[in-house]
Design a protein around this motif. Structure first.
Motif, PDB file in Angstrom:
ATOM      1  N   ASP A 241       0.834  -1.212   0.000  1.00 57.38           N
ATOM      2  CA  ASP A 241       0.000   0.000   0.000  1.00 57.38           C
ATOM      3  C   ASP A 241       0.866   1.260   0.000  1.00 57.38           C
ATOM      4  N   ILE A 242       1.925   1.243   0.790  1.00 53.44           N
ATOM      5  CA  ILE A 242       2.832   2.394   0.872  1.00 53.44           C
ATOM      6  C   ILE A 242       3.508   2.631  -0.474  1.00 53.44           C
ATOM      7  N   ALA A 243       3.967   1.561  -1.113  1.00 46.65           N
ATOM      8  CA  ALA A 243       4.630   1.696  -2.417  1.00 46.65           C
ATOM      9  C   ALA A 243       3.666   2.266  -3.455  1.00 46.65           C
ATOM     10  N   GLN A 244       2.445   1.752  -3.483  1.00 46.91           N
ATOM     11  CA  GLN A 244       1.454   2.263  -4.436  1.00 46.91           C
ATOM     12  C   GLN A 244       1.159   3.741  -4.181  1.00 46.91           C
ATOM     13  N   GLU A 245       0.975   4.063  -2.915  1.00 50.29           N
ATOM     14  CA  GLU A 245       0.697   5.459  -2.563  1.00 50.29           C
ATOM     15  C   GLU A 245       1.879   6.358  -2.925  1.00 50.29           C
ATOM     16  N   THR A 246       3.090   5.847  -2.748  1.00 51.14           N
ATOM     17  CA  THR A 246       4.295   6.606  -3.100  1.00 51.14           C
ATOM     18  C   THR A 246       4.294   6.973  -4.575  1.00 51.14           C
ATOM     19  N   PHE A 247       4.020   5.991  -5.429  1.00 52.51           N
ATOM     20  CA  PHE A 247       4.030   6.266  -6.869  1.00 52.51           C
ATOM     21  C   PHE A 247       2.850   7.133  -7.301  1.00 52.51           C
ATOM     22  N   LEU A 248       1.715   6.990  -6.646  1.00 54.21           N
ATOM     23  CA  LEU A 248       0.583   7.877  -6.951  1.00 54.21           C
ATOM     24  C   LEU A 248       0.931   9.332  -6.620  1.00 54.21           C
TER      25      LEU A 248
ATOM     26  N   HIS B  74       6.556   9.700   4.126  1.00 54.68           N
ATOM     27  CA  HIS B  74       5.313  10.425   4.422  1.00 54.68           C
ATOM     28  C   HIS B  74       4.094   9.518   4.230  1.00 54.68           C
ATOM     29  N   ALA B  75       4.097   8.718   3.171  1.00 52.79           N
ATOM     30  CA  ALA B  75       2.979   7.803   2.911  1.00 52.79           C
ATOM     31  C   ALA B  75       2.855   6.784   4.045  1.00 52.79           C
ATOM     32  N   ALA B  76       3.993   6.257   4.496  1.00 55.91           N
ATOM     33  CA  ALA B  76       3.983   5.286   5.593  1.00 55.91           C
ATOM     34  C   ALA B  76       3.402   5.915   6.852  1.00 55.91           C
ATOM     35  N   LYS B  77       3.856   7.110   7.165  1.00 56.51           N
ATOM     36  CA  LYS B  77       3.371   7.811   8.357  1.00 56.51           C
ATOM     37  C   LYS B  77       1.865   8.051   8.246  1.00 56.51           C
ATOM     38  N   ASP B  78       1.405   8.511   7.081  1.00 59.44           N
ATOM     39  CA  ASP B  78      -0.018   8.784   6.886  1.00 59.44           C
ATOM     40  C   ASP B  78      -0.863   7.517   6.993  1.00 59.44           C
ATOM     41  N   LEU B  79      -0.411   6.426   6.358  1.00 59.08           N
ATOM     42  CA  LEU B  79      -1.175   5.177   6.404  1.00 59.08           C
ATOM     43  C   LEU B  79      -1.199   4.590   7.814  1.00 59.08           C
ATOM     44  N   GLN B  80      -0.082   4.690   8.527  1.00 58.08           N
ATOM     45  CA  GLN B  80      -0.049   4.164   9.889  1.00 58.08           C
ATOM     46  C   GLN B  80      -0.930   4.996  10.821  1.00 58.08           C
ATOM     47  N   GLN B  81      -0.967   6.309  10.613  1.00 57.78           N
ATOM     48  CA  GLN B  81      -1.847   7.155  11.421  1.00 57.78           C
ATOM     49  C   GLN B  81      -3.310   6.831  11.123  1.00 57.78           C
TER      50      GLN B  81
END
Length: 170
Positions: free
Chosen positions: A37-44, A69-76
């Motif tokens: 999910d983080i990787a996909q969000e990163t490329f988006l 940033h994506a990891a932090k957002d998804l974990q939050q």
């Protein structure tokens, strides 16, 4: 540049950095599904904000910063969802209906009856685990067996309890 050309160029960037971003995402969260999910969000996000890339650092470094940033957002987001679910469960348990109380009590009695029918070695681990909330290590020390033995007995005891429940309730 036309949209089709931009997309082709971006697809090439994705192919070039995809494995690095996936590995870095896994490093950040330690969970393969979340890393995906983080990787996909990163490329988006990279596609959406590529116009902001200034070239001060390498493209890979820029992608890694986006991944952070994506990891932090998804974990939050997950943490917030978990908090909401926990509060909802607490509210349900705090104001149980009469039916909920009856069935909860009925199931506890039924499970206790089944546990008493189990061989003694399974009774011990289930009681220490469920009733006394002991860790695997604590149970192993108390019973003077290995942690692996405790895990095996717990697993087998739970299977036996499930089988009894299935026979009773079809």
């Amino acid at each position: 540049m036309h949209l089709q050309q931009e997309t082709l160029c971006f697809n090439e960037l994705v192919r070039t950095y995809e494995q690095d971003v996936r590995r870095y995402s896994l490093f950040l969260c330690g969970n393969r599904d979340l890393a995906e999910d983080i990787a996909q969000e990163t490329f988006l996000r990279a596609y959406r904000y590529i116009h902001l890339f200034r070239g001060d650092a390498s493209f890979k470094t820029w992608l890694f910063k986006i991944a952070q940033h994506a990891a932090k957002d998804l974990q939050q987001k997950q943490s917030a969802q978990h908090s909401i679910l926990t509060k909802a469960k607490l509210a349900l348990n705090y104001y149980p209906s009469a039916e909920h109380t009856y069935f909860d009590s009925y199931l506890k009695d039924e499970i206790c009856e089944i546990v008493l029918m189990l061989p003694h070695v399974f009774q011990q681990v289930i009681v220490l685990d469920v009733k006394y909330d002991r860790s695997i290590q604590e149970i192993a020390q108390q019973l003077q067996v290995s942690a692996g033995t405790v895990k095996s007995r717990l697993y087998r005891a739970r299977i036996k309890i499930s089988e009894h429940m299935m026979r009773r309730h079809g």
